[in-house]
Design a protein around this motif. Structure first.
Motif, PDB file in Angstrom:
ATOM      1  N   ARG A 190       0.818  -1.214   0.000  1.00  0.00           N
ATOM      2  CA  ARG A 190       0.000   0.000   0.000  1.00  0.00           C
ATOM      3  C   ARG A 190       0.857   1.272   0.000  1.00  0.00           C
ATOM      4  NH1 ARG A 190      -2.977  -3.834   2.605  1.00  0.00           N
ATOM      5  NH2 ARG A 190      -5.189  -3.957   1.981  1.00  0.00           N
ATOM      6  N   ASP A 191       0.261   2.321  -0.546  1.00  0.00           N
ATOM      7  CA  ASP A 191       0.893   3.640  -0.620  1.00  0.00           C
ATOM      8  C   ASP A 191       0.438   4.443   0.591  1.00  0.00           C
ATOM      9  OD1 ASP A 191       1.932   6.111  -1.264  1.00  0.00           O
ATOM     10  OD2 ASP A 191       0.492   6.525  -2.858  1.00  0.00           O
ATOM     11  N   VAL A 192       1.363   4.752   1.493  1.00  0.00           N
ATOM     12  CA  VAL A 192       1.042   5.475   2.729  1.00  0.00           C
ATOM     13  C   VAL A 192       1.664   6.863   2.660  1.00  0.00           C
ATOM     14  CG1 VAL A 192       1.158   5.466   5.237  1.00  0.00           C
ATOM     15  CG2 VAL A 192       1.034   3.301   3.996  1.00  0.00           C
ATOM     16  N   LEU A 193       0.841   7.850   2.786  1.00  0.00           N
ATOM     17  CA  LEU A 193       1.290   9.238   2.785  1.00  0.00           C
ATOM     18  C   LEU A 193       1.355   9.737   4.228  1.00  0.00           C
ATOM     19  CD1 LEU A 193       1.953  11.912   1.327  1.00  0.00           C
ATOM     20  CD2 LEU A 193      -0.516  12.310   1.135  1.00  0.00           C
ATOM     21  N   VAL A 194       2.521  10.248   4.628  1.00  0.00           N
ATOM     22  CA  VAL A 194       2.715  10.758   5.995  1.00  0.00           C
ATOM     23  C   VAL A 194       2.944  12.256   5.922  1.00  0.00           C
ATOM     24  CG1 VAL A 194       4.172  10.682   8.063  1.00  0.00           C
ATOM     25  CG2 VAL A 194       3.707   8.582   6.782  1.00  0.00           C
ATOM     26  N   THR A 195       2.334  12.995   6.838  1.00  0.00           N
ATOM     27  CA  THR A 195       2.579  14.427   6.908  1.00  0.00           C
ATOM     28  C   THR A 195       2.668  14.856   8.369  1.00  0.00           C
ATOM     29  OG1 THR A 195       1.876  16.590   6.050  1.00  0.00           O
ATOM     30  CG2 THR A 195       0.152  15.157   6.938  1.00  0.00           C
ATOM     31  N   ALA A 196       3.300  15.992   8.581  1.00  0.00           N
ATOM     32  CA  ALA A 196       3.495  16.585   9.911  1.00  0.00           C
ATOM     33  C   ALA A 196       3.882  18.040   9.668  1.00  0.00           C
ATOM     34  CB  ALA A 196       4.576  15.847  10.686  1.00  0.00           C
ATOM     35  N   PRO A 197       3.898  18.876  10.705  1.00  0.00           N
ATOM     36  CA  PRO A 197       4.277  20.276  10.490  1.00  0.00           C
ATOM     37  C   PRO A 197       5.607  20.433   9.753  1.00  0.00           C
ATOM     38  CG  PRO A 197       3.382  20.002  12.675  1.00  0.00           C
ATOM     39  CD  PRO A 197       3.496  18.623  12.102  1.00  0.00           C
ATOM     40  N   ALA A 198       6.561  19.551  10.014  1.00  0.00           N
ATOM     41  CA  ALA A 198       7.843  19.536   9.305  1.00  0.00           C
ATOM     42  C   ALA A 198       8.351  18.100   9.320  1.00  0.00           C
ATOM     43  CB  ALA A 198       8.855  20.468   9.968  1.00  0.00           C
ATOM     44  N   PHE A 199       9.267  17.765   8.412  1.00  0.00           N
ATOM     45  CA  PHE A 199       9.750  16.390   8.356  1.00  0.00           C
ATOM     46  C   PHE A 199      10.406  15.965   9.664  1.00  0.00           C
ATOM     47  CE2 PHE A 199      13.049  13.209   7.446  1.00  0.00           C
ATOM     48  CZ  PHE A 199      12.221  12.185   6.990  1.00  0.00           C
ATOM     49  N   ARG A 200      11.091  16.896  10.324  1.00  0.00           N
ATOM     50  CA  ARG A 200      11.748  16.520  11.575  1.00  0.00           C
ATOM     51  C   ARG A 200      10.742  16.061  12.622  1.00  0.00           C
ATOM     52  NH1 ARG A 200      12.485  22.199  11.365  1.00  0.00           N
ATOM     53  NH2 ARG A 200      11.171  23.341  12.832  1.00  0.00           N
ATOM     54  N   ASN A 201       9.493  16.577  12.533  1.00  0.00           N
ATOM     55  CA  ASN A 201       8.463  16.129  13.471  1.00  0.00           C
ATOM     56  C   ASN A 201       8.035  14.691  13.192  1.00  0.00           C
ATOM     57  OD1 ASN A 201       7.277  19.369  12.880  1.00  0.00           O
ATOM     58  ND2 ASN A 201       8.225  18.758  14.809  1.00  0.00           N
ATOM     59  N   ALA A 202       8.251  14.237  11.962  1.00  0.00           N
ATOM     60  CA  ALA A 202       7.872  12.878  11.581  1.00  0.00           C
ATOM     61  C   ALA A 202       9.083  11.943  11.532  1.00  0.00           C
ATOM     62  CB  ALA A 202       7.173  12.886  10.226  1.00  0.00           C
ATOM     63  N   ALA A 203      10.228  12.399  12.015  1.00  0.00           N
ATOM     64  CA  ALA A 203      11.452  11.596  11.930  1.00  0.00           C
ATOM     65  C   ALA A 203      11.284  10.245  12.621  1.00  0.00           C
ATOM     66  CB  ALA A 203      12.624  12.368  12.530  1.00  0.00           C
ATOM     67  N   GLU A 204      10.593  10.218  13.755  1.00  0.00           N
ATOM     68  CA  GLU A 204      10.403   8.953  14.485  1.00  0.00           C
ATOM     69  C   GLU A 204       9.534   7.995  13.680  1.00  0.00           C
ATOM     70  OE1 GLU A 204      11.280   6.616  17.898  1.00  0.00           O
ATOM     71  OE2 GLU A 204      12.069   8.539  17.192  1.00  0.00           O
ATOM     72  N   VAL A 205       8.525   8.527  12.994  1.00  0.00           N
ATOM     73  CA  VAL A 205       7.675   7.689  12.151  1.00  0.00           C
ATOM     74  C   VAL A 205       8.531   6.966  11.110  1.00  0.00           C
ATOM     75  CG1 VAL A 205       5.789   7.675  10.475  1.00  0.00           C
ATOM     76  CG2 VAL A 205       5.655   9.162  12.487  1.00  0.00           C
ATOM     77  N   PHE A 206       9.391   7.714  10.423  1.00  0.00           N
ATOM     78  CA  PHE A 206      10.186   7.125   9.347  1.00  0.00           C
ATOM     79  C   PHE A 206      11.300   6.222   9.886  1.00  0.00           C
ATOM     80  CE2 PHE A 206       7.806  10.075   6.912  1.00  0.00           C
ATOM     81  CZ  PHE A 206       7.811   9.572   5.621  1.00  0.00           C
ATOM     82  N   ALA A 207      11.817   6.532  11.061  1.00  0.00           N
ATOM     83  CA  ALA A 207      12.843   5.664  11.644  1.00  0.00           C
ATOM     84  C   ALA A 207      12.273   4.275  11.930  1.00  0.00           C
ATOM     85  CB  ALA A 207      13.394   6.285  12.922  1.00  0.00           C
ATOM     86  N   ARG A 208      11.074   4.230  12.508  1.00  0.00           N
ATOM     87  CA  ARG A 208      10.462   2.931  12.807  1.00  0.00           C
ATOM     88  C   ARG A 208      10.029   2.219  11.525  1.00  0.00           C
ATOM     89  NH1 ARG A 208      12.111   4.928  16.685  1.00  0.00           N
ATOM     90  NH2 ARG A 208      13.870   3.789  15.805  1.00  0.00           N
TER      91      ARG A 208
END
Length: 759
Positions: A254-272
């Motif tokens: 599946r294609d999952v789109l992630v967003t947050a105020p800035a990429f650094r705020n989503a860094a933990e999402v992408f690390a996991r």
């Protein structure tokens, strides 16, 4: 000595998987040197330290106090907050939240016994005209200092000169250990529940049962029409759970789109996400470019799935194209932007409760209702078990108390039997609030629960700002309604002239808009009292407490003020509330509020002749602006908001149509005429009917707004208002003008009407 104190704090923090605070109180330059000594003693890498200061040139990651939102979603082993020159309460909240378990928050402050009397650049922002900085008090810092001197886990070093530094508190709490053996080590790792569709490795990576429950809820994102809301305080692992879910979905193609105020705020999402994909594919990374570089914002899997990041505005535009959307730090995004994600097939919103993350409580207060009214099946998950630090972390408890991050209204049971007639009206004097933590917590908790933007800075304003006053209704000793009020206007000629010529005058929101935007140089001369916030306990909504509180405020301040005012994100319900309270519309913003996603209305209630004159001239100006503005800047305003704003306008509408125009209007309503032959005449009549009140039903009034005033295409209006066809919509518009012609028609118009009726 400071190096030894820092090492001891750090060692105990690591053993207990908690955090500690080191206060270096005294001369600023001395404190900065001492902070360097403390960090050097810890053996912490420069990249694991953030310095929050108005100064620059440090070797660590830097941010300024006003920009501390950049710490959201990030973790550090040490954060140094320089409280000299500009101490921003919001920055303190961000700094605390960024410190990881086993880490230190280092505060650089003036001498603690002197700090409440110090006035800095933040205090200057509270000194709104006509008040000066000497009128600002230091109650917030007095309260903060008291917590620093008494709360566990906080070491205080008084920095000296010739006499040397003095350790006033060592901050040690004794040997304590977390329920886990160390950071991120669960005593009983969760396993995949029966029937789970996500990989077992994803559940094995969860550190708490809360995370495992959240991951199971995220499985619903595989099905269109599912929405998941994950709420937690900071450090509970919601972003990690979202990352494991995103990776699991991508592994399934599946294609999952992630967003947050800035990429650094989503860094933990992408690390996991990255860790899970690598574990499940034996390191077979589909995200590599030809040069071997990995795109950390676009992770791909052998099954054709992907997890990609886009900034919020761009993500909202393409949300419908993804299989699922994950919005992290949702409370930091404007409500208007959040609405765009409702176009996604499936969506998850991860948001922080308490701590006023991001822009505040827009998600909880405003957007939540819209989500529940949508087509989505919504599942709620709450994470309570801390991950980054122990459950009993003393720094979390200290920050919650010092900044009232956990402020809540009185429990429902304590107020459920309250009667509006029996409630007592009282002033919430800042000294009384300072002396009564329960009173302060309940009053501030109401403001937090009822408004989309309440921050630690607001606590400082409540206690210290000279232009603000607070009033409440109290029942059986519990706060059941509260109003925060701001004195505005009464400005001298020189200040008014500067405002008219473009200077910003702090804390005078209504006079500033009327003067600088609406070009009325005299608008800031009358004295006004603006309702900044008003909140009623949720267990007592619609029981008359808000109206009673306003009545009491009007009675108390009516002899002092020329007018009362309010500015807020306009909704039909709020427009009705304020109109019934005697307030009249003078302005509707031409752009949406970033936080609420709504157009802001300004309304006035006059008390003196000067106030009435101010209202009269701006009501007329508002009426005239909207005649044309509704087909321009306000073309997309909700028709019910338009109806409410116009209904609350006190300026009558002069109807002066020519005989030719009356022929067109009458012909379109009872004869063969066409609306398009005289749109201006129809607009004048529609405006008059909506401002002065019509006998039309809701749909007919919406038709007047959408077609006549906003100039929308027939097809669009017919579809929006559920007409069976465009021609049916056209006939309905003619029918709507029949009573309008009867009300406003001249003798000529009546004769023209009789001509068609008698044929």
């Amino acid at each position: 000595m400071i190096a030894g104190v820092a090492r001891d704090l750090r060692a105990e923090a690591e053993r207990a998987n908690e955090r500690r605070v080191l206060v270096l109180a005294g001369d600023r330059d001395h404190a900065l040197d001492a902070a360097y000594d403390a960090i050097e003693s810890l053996g912490v890498g420069d990249r694991d330290v953030t310095m929050v200061s108005t100064r620059e040139g440090f070797r660590f990651d830097e941010t300024r106090p006003r920009n501390a939102d950049g710490l959201l979603g990030r973790t550090r082993e040490a954060v140094v907050l320089d409280c000299h020159e500009r101490f921003v309460p919001n920055a303190l909240g961000r700094a605390v939240g960024a410190v990881d378990g086993g880490g230190l928050l280092i505060l650089l402050t003036p001498a603690l016994d002197e700090w409440p009397a110090v006035r800095d650049r933040f205090d200057d922002s509270l000194a709104v005209p006509p008040f000066g900085i000497d009128d600002v008090t230091g109650r917030f810092r007095k309260r903060l200092v008291s917590t620093l001197q008494t709360h566990p886990g906080i070491a205080v070093v008084a920095l000296g000169d010739e006499a040397g530094d003095r350790l006033e508190r060592d901050g040690l709490t004794g040997e304590r250990t977390d329920q886990r053996d160390g950071p991120g080590e669960s005593v009983d790792p969760p396993s995949a529940p029966p029937g789970a569709t996500f990989p077992a490795a994803a559940y094995g990576a969860c550190l708490t049962a809360d995370q495992s429950r959240a991951l199971r809820a995220f499985e619903g994102l595989a099905d269109p029409g599912s929405a998941v809301v994950v709420e937690s305080d900071r450090g509970r692992g919601k972003s990690s759970a979202a990352g494991l879910a995103a990776g699991s979905l991508a592994l399934g193609g599946r294609d999952v789109l992630v967003t947050a105020p800035a990429f650094r705020n989503a860094a933990e999402v992408f690390a996991r996400t990255r860790e899970l994909i690598e574990a499940e594919t034996d390191g077979d990374d589909e995200s590599e470019h030809d040069d071997g570089e990995v795109d950390e914002r676009d992770l791909r899997t052998p099954a054709g799935g992907r997890v990609r990041f886009l900034p919020p505005a761009a993500a909202a535009e393409v949300a419908a194209e993804a299989d699922a959307v994950v919005v992290d730090e949702a409370a930091a995004l404007p409500v208007r932007l959040l609405e765009g994600f409702l176009d996604a097939p499936a969506v998850a919103f991860c948001t922080t409760v308490h701590g006023y993350e991001g822009a505040g409580r827009g998600f909880a207060v405003r957007f939540r209702e819209r989500l529940l009214d949508s087509h989505f099946s919504v599942r709620d998950i709450r994470l309570d078990e801390p991950i980054r630090y122990a459950r009993n972390d003393p720094v979390e408890a200290w920050a919650s108390r010092a900044l009232l991050l956990d402020a809540r209204p009185a429990v429902d049971a304590a107020v459920s039997g309250a009667s509006v007639d029996d409630a007592a009206y009282r002033a919430l004097d800042p000294e009384d609030l300072l002396a009564d933590e329960t009173l302060l917590g309940e009053a501030f908790g109401l403001l937090v629960a009822a408004h989309y933007r309440t921050e630690p800075n607001d606590l400082a304003r409540l206690l210290d700002a000279p232009n603000l006053v607070a009033r409440a209704l109290v029942a059986d000793g519990r706060v059941v309604a509260v109003a925060l009020l701001a004195r505005e206007g009464g400005l001298d000629a020189e200040t008014r002239r500067g405002m008219y010529e473009g200077e910003r005058v702090r804390g005078n929101m209504v006079p500033d808009v009327l003067t600088s935007q609406l070009r009325d140089e005299a608008a800031a001369e009358p004295r006004g009292l603006r309702t900044v916030r008003i909140a009623t306990h949720h267990a007592l909504r619609d029981a008359g407490f808000g109206s009673r509180l306003l009545d009491e405020v009007h009675a108390e301040f009516g002899d002092e003020m020329d007018y009362f005012s309010v500015g807020y994100g306009a909704t039909p319900r709020l427009l009705r509330f304020w109109r019934r309270a005697g307030y009249r519309t003078v302005h509707l913003s031409t752009s949406r509020n970033d936080a609420s996603g709504e157009y802001s209305a300004i309304m006035l209630r006059p008390e003196t002749e000067a106030g009435q004159e101010l209202l009269d001239r701006h009501a007329v100006a508002f009426r005239d602006r909207e005649r044309d503005g509704l087909s321009d800047a306000h073309r997309d305003v909700d028709p019910d908001v338009v109806r409410g704003a116009l209904r609350a306008c006190s300026a009558p509408v002069p109807v002066d149509l020519t005989e030719t125009e009356w022929r067109s209007v009458v012909g379109a309503s009872v004869g063969p005429g066409m609306y398009d032959t005289a749109p201006g005449a129809f607009r004048d009549l529609a405006l008059a009917a909506l401002i002065e009140g019509s006998d039309l039903d809701d749909r007919a009034e919406r038709l007047l707004v959408r077609k006549v005033l906003q100039g929308r295409p027939w097809e669009e209006v017919a579809e929006e208002l559920d007409f069976v066809s465009t021609s049916a919509c056209m006939r309905a518009l003619g029918d709507a003008f029949v009573p309008i012609v009867e009300r406003y028609g001249t003798e000529f118009a009546r004769k023209e009407r009789e001509r068609f009726i008698n044929e």
